[in-house]
Design an enzyme around this catalytic site. Sequence first.
Site, short mmCIF file in Angstrom:
data_model
loop_
_atom_site.label_atom_id
_atom_site.label_comp_id
_atom_site.label_asym_id
_atom_site.label_seq_id
_atom_site.Cartn_x
_atom_site.Cartn_y
_atom_site.Cartn_z
N HIS A 198 0.90 -1.13 0.01
CA HIS A 198 0.13 -0.09 -0.08
C HIS A 198 0.97 1.26 -0.09
CE1 HIS A 198 -3.47 -2.66 1.17
NE2 HIS A 198 -2.67 -2.96 1.82
O1 RIB Z 1 -5.38 -0.10 4.48
C1 RIB Z 1 -3.94 -0.06 4.20
C2 RIB Z 1 -3.33 1.02 5.20
O2 RIB Z 1 -3.44 0.68 6.54
C3 RIB Z 1 -1.53 0.93 4.95
O3 RIB Z 1 -1.27 2.37 5.07
C4 RIB Z 1 -1.19 0.24 6.24
O4 RIB Z 1 0.03 0.52 6.61
C5 RIB Z 1 -2.29 0.53 7.24
O5 RIB Z 1 -1.87 1.40 7.85
#
Ligand code: RIB
Length: 313
Positions: A243
Amino acid sequence: MPPRKIIIDTDPGQDDAVAILLALASPEEIEVLGITAVAGNVPLTLTERNARIVCELAGKPDTKVFAGCDAPIARKLITAEHVHGKTGLDGPTLRDPTMPLQDRHGVDFIIDTLRRAPAGTVTLCPLGPLTNIATALDRAPDIASRIQEIVLMGGAYFEVGNITPAAEFNIHVDPEAARMVFACGAPITVMPLDVTHKALVTAPRNDAFRAMGSPVGVAVAEMTDFFERFDKEKYGNAGAPLHDPCVTAYLIQPELFTGRHINVEIETQSELTLGMTVADWWRVSGRAPNAMFMGDIDADGFFELLTNRLSRL
Ligand code: RIB
Ligand code: CA
Protein backbone atom coordinates in the site's frame (compact mmCIF):
# COMPACT_ATOMS: atom_id res chain seq x y z
CA MET A 1 15.04 19.55 -10.73
CA PRO A 2 15.76 19.86 -6.98
CA PRO A 3 14.44 17.04 -4.74
CA ARG A 4 10.94 17.45 -3.38
CA LYS A 5 10.86 18.33 0.35
CA ILE A 6 8.51 16.00 2.20
CA ILE A 7 7.25 15.09 5.66
CA ILE A 8 6.29 11.41 5.98
CA ASP A 9 3.45 10.86 8.47
CA THR A 10 3.31 7.18 9.27
CA ASP A 11 2.15 4.24 11.41
CA PRO A 12 4.79 1.55 10.65
CA GLY A 13 3.57 -1.13 9.65
CA GLN A 14 5.61 -3.24 7.24
CA ASP A 15 4.32 -1.43 4.16
CA ASP A 16 5.05 1.97 5.76
CA ALA A 17 8.58 0.68 6.36
CA VAL A 18 9.07 -0.07 2.66
CA ALA A 19 7.69 3.38 1.76
CA ILE A 20 10.18 5.04 4.12
CA LEU A 21 13.06 2.92 2.79
CA LEU A 22 12.18 3.86 -0.80
CA ALA A 23 12.09 7.57 0.14
CA LEU A 24 15.44 7.41 1.97
CA ALA A 25 16.97 5.57 -1.00
CA SER A 26 15.94 8.31 -3.46
CA PRO A 27 17.75 11.57 -2.56
CA GLU A 28 17.69 12.79 -6.17
CA GLU A 29 13.91 13.11 -6.02
CA ILE A 30 13.09 13.25 -2.30
CA GLU A 31 14.41 15.19 0.69
CA VAL A 32 12.84 13.80 3.87
CA LEU A 33 12.56 16.82 6.20
CA GLY A 34 11.20 14.63 8.97
CA ILE A 35 9.05 11.64 9.86
CA THR A 36 6.06 12.07 12.17
CA ALA A 37 4.64 8.94 13.77
CA VAL A 38 0.92 8.50 14.40
CA ALA A 39 -1.11 5.81 16.19
CA GLY A 40 -2.63 3.39 13.71
CA ASN A 41 -1.47 -0.11 12.85
CA VAL A 42 -0.08 -0.30 16.39
CA PRO A 43 -0.02 2.24 19.26
CA LEU A 44 2.15 5.38 19.00
CA THR A 45 4.85 4.05 21.35
CA LEU A 46 5.49 1.36 18.74
CA THR A 47 4.99 3.39 15.55
CA GLU A 48 7.57 6.00 16.64
CA ARG A 49 9.97 3.21 17.64
CA ASN A 50 9.41 1.40 14.35
CA ALA A 51 10.03 4.58 12.36
CA ARG A 52 13.43 4.91 14.04
CA ILE A 53 14.19 1.20 13.46
CA VAL A 54 13.51 1.66 9.74
CA CYS A 55 15.66 4.80 9.49
CA GLU A 56 18.57 2.92 11.06
CA LEU A 57 17.94 -0.09 8.78
CA ALA A 58 18.29 2.38 5.88
CA GLY A 59 21.55 3.66 7.37
CA LYS A 60 20.02 7.11 7.94
CA PRO A 61 20.17 7.57 11.75
CA ASP A 62 20.22 11.38 11.37
CA THR A 63 16.64 11.41 10.10
CA LYS A 64 14.41 13.44 12.41
CA VAL A 65 11.61 11.28 13.86
CA PHE A 66 8.81 12.83 15.94
CA ALA A 67 5.96 11.28 17.91
CA GLY A 68 2.57 12.73 16.98
CA CYS A 69 -0.95 11.94 18.16
CA ASP A 70 -1.63 8.77 20.13
CA ALA A 71 -5.37 8.58 19.42
CA PRO A 72 -7.89 9.69 16.78
CA ILE A 73 -9.49 13.11 17.13
CA ALA A 74 -12.86 11.95 18.39
CA ARG A 75 -12.77 8.17 18.71
CA LYS A 76 -11.05 5.28 20.41
CA LEU A 77 -8.00 3.96 18.57
CA ILE A 78 -8.47 0.85 16.43
CA THR A 79 -5.21 -1.01 15.69
CA ALA A 80 -4.29 -3.79 13.25
CA GLU A 81 -2.00 -6.22 15.04
CA HIS A 82 -3.93 -8.99 13.27
CA VAL A 83 -2.25 -7.80 10.06
CA HIS A 84 1.07 -6.35 11.19
CA GLY A 85 1.80 -8.43 14.31
CA LYS A 86 2.28 -7.33 17.91
CA THR A 87 5.27 -5.07 17.18
CA GLY A 88 3.87 -3.69 13.95
CA LEU A 89 7.03 -4.85 12.15
CA ASP A 90 6.77 -8.59 12.71
CA GLY A 91 8.73 -10.79 10.33
CA PRO A 92 12.43 -9.89 10.48
CA THR A 93 14.54 -9.66 13.62
CA LEU A 94 15.46 -5.99 13.77
CA ARG A 95 17.81 -4.18 16.17
CA ASP A 96 16.37 -1.88 18.85
CA PRO A 97 16.71 1.75 17.77
CA THR A 98 19.58 3.84 19.18
CA MET A 99 18.85 7.09 17.30
CA PRO A 100 16.92 9.66 19.37
CA LEU A 101 13.25 10.53 19.13
CA GLN A 102 12.91 14.31 18.67
CA ASP A 103 11.52 16.22 21.65
CA ARG A 104 9.02 18.30 19.70
CA HIS A 105 5.51 16.92 19.08
CA GLY A 106 5.00 15.78 15.48
CA VAL A 107 2.11 18.20 14.98
CA ASP A 108 4.31 21.14 16.04
CA PHE A 109 6.97 19.99 13.59
CA ILE A 110 4.43 19.89 10.75
CA ILE A 111 3.12 23.38 11.58
CA ASP A 112 6.57 24.94 12.09
CA THR A 113 8.01 23.38 8.94
CA LEU A 114 5.14 24.61 6.76
CA ARG A 115 5.29 28.11 8.27
CA ARG A 116 9.08 28.41 7.89
CA ALA A 117 9.40 27.02 4.35
CA PRO A 118 8.38 29.14 1.34
CA ALA A 119 4.71 28.49 0.54
CA GLY A 120 4.13 25.58 -1.81
CA THR A 121 7.48 23.89 -1.23
CA VAL A 122 6.64 21.13 1.28
CA THR A 123 4.65 17.95 0.48
CA LEU A 124 2.90 15.96 3.20
CA CYS A 125 2.90 12.15 2.75
CA PRO A 126 0.44 10.56 5.20
CA LEU A 127 0.67 6.75 5.25
CA GLY A 128 -1.63 6.13 8.22
CA PRO A 129 -4.67 7.65 9.92
CA LEU A 130 -4.84 11.41 9.23
CA THR A 131 -4.91 12.48 12.88
CA ASN A 132 -1.61 14.43 12.87
CA ILE A 133 -2.41 16.26 9.64
CA ALA A 134 -5.92 17.23 10.74
CA THR A 135 -4.71 18.32 14.18
CA ALA A 136 -2.09 20.55 12.54
CA LEU A 137 -4.71 22.05 10.22
CA ASP A 138 -7.07 22.62 13.15
CA ARG A 139 -4.39 24.31 15.29
CA ALA A 140 -2.93 26.32 12.40
CA PRO A 141 -5.48 26.83 9.59
CA ASP A 142 -2.98 29.15 7.84
CA ILE A 143 -0.82 26.16 6.84
CA ALA A 144 -3.42 24.77 4.40
CA SER A 145 -2.49 27.27 1.70
CA ARG A 146 1.22 26.63 2.27
CA ILE A 147 1.10 22.87 1.51
CA GLN A 148 2.53 21.96 -1.93
CA GLU A 149 0.54 18.68 -2.08
CA ILE A 150 -0.82 15.99 0.21
CA VAL A 151 -0.03 12.55 -1.25
CA LEU A 152 -1.73 9.98 0.93
CA MET A 153 -2.47 6.28 1.05
CA GLY A 154 -6.07 5.73 2.07
CA GLY A 155 -9.60 5.10 0.96
CA ALA A 156 -11.15 2.86 -1.63
CA TYR A 157 -13.94 2.97 -4.18
CA PHE A 158 -14.26 0.05 -6.60
CA GLU A 159 -12.14 -2.08 -4.25
CA VAL A 160 -14.45 -1.23 -1.28
CA GLY A 161 -13.21 -1.60 2.32
CA ASN A 162 -10.53 -3.71 3.99
CA ILE A 163 -11.32 -3.10 7.67
CA THR A 164 -15.13 -2.90 7.19
CA PRO A 165 -17.20 -3.73 4.10
CA ALA A 166 -17.21 0.01 3.29
CA ALA A 167 -14.00 1.56 4.64
CA GLU A 168 -10.24 1.36 4.28
CA PHE A 169 -8.25 1.23 7.55
CA ASN A 170 -6.46 4.63 7.53
CA ILE A 171 -9.66 6.54 6.89
CA HIS A 172 -11.82 4.35 9.15
CA VAL A 173 -9.55 4.82 12.18
CA ASP A 174 -10.01 8.60 12.13
CA PRO A 175 -12.84 9.62 9.78
CA GLU A 176 -13.22 13.08 11.36
CA ALA A 177 -9.55 13.76 10.62
CA ALA A 178 -9.94 12.54 7.04
CA ARG A 179 -12.98 14.76 6.55
CA MET A 180 -10.95 17.81 7.67
CA VAL A 181 -8.02 16.95 5.39
CA PHE A 182 -10.17 16.39 2.30
CA ALA A 183 -11.88 19.75 2.97
CA CYS A 184 -8.69 21.77 3.61
CA GLY A 185 -8.23 23.03 0.05
CA ALA A 186 -4.65 21.80 -0.43
CA PRO A 187 -3.95 19.73 -3.59
CA ILE A 188 -4.56 16.08 -2.65
CA THR A 189 -3.46 12.92 -4.44
CA VAL A 190 -4.96 9.67 -3.14
CA MET A 191 -3.53 6.15 -3.43
CA PRO A 192 -6.61 4.03 -2.58
CA LEU A 193 -6.94 0.27 -2.32
CA ASP A 194 -8.10 0.41 -5.96
CA VAL A 195 -4.43 0.97 -6.81
CA THR A 196 -2.57 -0.67 -3.94
CA HIS A 197 -4.37 -3.98 -4.40
CA LYS A 198 -2.73 -4.11 -7.84
CA ALA A 199 0.76 -3.71 -6.30
CA LEU A 200 1.02 -7.31 -5.10
CA VAL A 201 4.29 -8.79 -3.89
CA THR A 202 4.16 -12.03 -5.85
CA ALA A 203 6.71 -14.74 -5.06
CA PRO A 204 9.10 -13.72 -7.89
CA ARG A 205 8.96 -10.10 -6.70
CA ASN A 206 9.67 -11.12 -3.12
CA ASP A 207 12.47 -13.38 -4.29
CA ALA A 208 14.00 -10.31 -5.97
CA PHE A 209 14.03 -8.51 -2.60
CA ARG A 210 15.64 -11.51 -0.87
CA ALA A 211 18.15 -11.96 -3.70
CA MET A 212 19.61 -8.54 -2.87
CA GLY A 213 21.21 -10.31 0.08
CA SER A 214 21.52 -6.96 1.89
CA PRO A 215 20.05 -6.41 5.37
CA VAL A 216 17.41 -4.18 3.71
CA GLY A 217 16.53 -6.70 1.00
CA VAL A 218 16.27 -9.61 3.41
CA ALA A 219 14.28 -7.54 5.95
CA VAL A 220 11.79 -6.41 3.29
CA ALA A 221 11.36 -9.99 2.08
CA GLU A 222 10.78 -11.18 5.66
CA MET A 223 8.36 -8.33 6.41
CA THR A 224 6.40 -9.25 3.29
CA ASP A 225 6.39 -12.94 4.18
CA PHE A 226 4.71 -11.98 7.45
CA PHE A 227 2.47 -9.20 6.15
CA GLU A 228 1.08 -11.14 3.18
CA ARG A 229 -0.51 -14.01 5.08
CA PHE A 230 -3.55 -11.88 6.08
CA ASP A 231 -4.29 -10.61 2.57
CA LYS A 232 -3.59 -13.96 0.90
CA GLU A 233 -6.08 -15.69 3.19
CA LYS A 234 -8.71 -12.94 2.88
CA TYR A 235 -8.47 -12.12 -0.81
CA GLY A 236 -6.73 -15.22 -2.16
CA ASN A 237 -4.17 -12.77 -3.55
CA ALA A 238 -0.93 -13.84 -5.17
CA GLY A 239 0.91 -11.74 -2.57
CA ALA A 240 0.75 -8.82 -0.12
CA PRO A 241 -0.47 -5.45 -1.43
CA LEU A 242 2.30 -2.87 -0.93
CA HIS A 243 0.00 0.00 0.00
CA ASP A 244 2.20 2.81 1.32
CA PRO A 245 5.17 2.58 -1.10
CA CYS A 246 2.74 3.71 -3.83
CA VAL A 247 2.92 7.18 -2.22
CA THR A 248 6.70 7.32 -2.43
CA ALA A 249 6.80 5.82 -5.93
CA TYR A 250 4.38 8.54 -7.09
CA LEU A 251 6.84 11.22 -5.96
CA ILE A 252 9.61 9.54 -7.99
CA GLN A 253 7.72 8.30 -11.06
CA PRO A 254 4.18 9.78 -11.17
CA GLU A 255 3.69 8.29 -14.64
CA LEU A 256 3.34 4.87 -13.00
CA PHE A 257 -0.15 5.92 -11.89
CA THR A 258 -3.38 7.02 -13.58
CA GLY A 259 -6.52 8.44 -11.99
CA ARG A 260 -9.17 11.13 -12.07
CA HIS A 261 -9.54 14.53 -10.40
CA ILE A 262 -12.85 14.07 -8.64
CA ASN A 263 -14.84 14.89 -5.53
CA VAL A 264 -14.14 12.67 -2.51
CA GLU A 265 -16.17 13.00 0.66
CA ILE A 266 -15.80 11.05 3.92
CA GLU A 267 -18.62 9.33 5.78
CA THR A 268 -18.49 10.32 9.46
CA GLN A 269 -22.13 9.78 10.56
CA SER A 270 -23.25 6.26 9.67
CA GLU A 271 -21.77 3.50 11.85
CA LEU A 272 -22.45 1.12 8.95
CA THR A 273 -20.27 2.99 6.44
CA LEU A 274 -18.05 5.02 8.81
CA GLY A 275 -14.85 6.09 7.06
CA MET A 276 -16.05 5.30 3.56
CA THR A 277 -14.45 7.48 0.86
CA VAL A 278 -17.40 8.46 -1.29
CA ALA A 279 -15.46 8.96 -4.53
CA ASP A 280 -17.50 10.57 -7.30
CA TRP A 281 -15.63 8.60 -10.00
CA TRP A 282 -18.44 9.14 -12.57
CA ARG A 283 -18.84 12.83 -11.64
CA VAL A 284 -22.58 12.57 -10.95
CA SER A 285 -22.76 14.57 -7.72
CA GLY A 286 -21.98 18.03 -9.04
CA ARG A 287 -19.67 18.44 -6.04
CA ALA A 288 -16.38 20.24 -6.74
CA PRO A 289 -13.37 17.99 -7.35
CA ASN A 290 -10.97 18.02 -4.37
CA ALA A 291 -8.62 15.09 -5.03
CA MET A 292 -6.68 13.24 -7.69
CA PHE A 293 -8.01 9.74 -6.98
CA MET A 294 -5.74 7.08 -8.50
CA GLY A 295 -7.29 4.07 -10.21
CA ASP A 296 -4.44 2.17 -11.86
CA ILE A 297 -0.75 1.41 -11.58
CA ASP A 298 2.00 0.00 -13.81
CA ALA A 299 2.80 -2.74 -11.29
CA ASP A 300 5.84 -4.10 -13.13
CA GLY A 301 7.28 -0.59 -13.39
CA PHE A 302 6.55 -0.02 -9.69
CA PHE A 303 8.43 -3.14 -8.59
CA GLU A 304 11.31 -2.40 -10.96
CA LEU A 305 11.68 1.03 -9.35
CA LEU A 306 11.32 -0.37 -5.85
CA THR A 307 13.88 -3.14 -6.35
CA ASN A 308 16.39 -0.85 -8.04
CA ARG A 309 16.19 1.77 -5.30
CA LEU A 310 16.14 -0.60 -2.31
CA SER A 311 19.28 -2.27 -3.67
CA ARG A 312 21.07 1.05 -3.09
CA LEU A 313 20.70 0.78 0.71
O1 RIB B 1 -5.33 -0.03 4.54
C1 RIB B 1 -3.94 -0.03 4.34
C2 RIB B 1 -3.29 1.02 5.18
O2 RIB B 1 -3.56 0.75 6.56
C3 RIB B 1 -1.76 1.02 5.05
O3 RIB B 1 -1.28 2.31 5.25
C4 RIB B 1 -1.32 0.13 6.18
O4 RIB B 1 -0.01 0.44 6.64
C5 RIB B 1 -2.33 0.48 7.24
O5 RIB B 1 -1.90 1.69 7.86
CA1 CA C 1 0.37 2.75 7.02
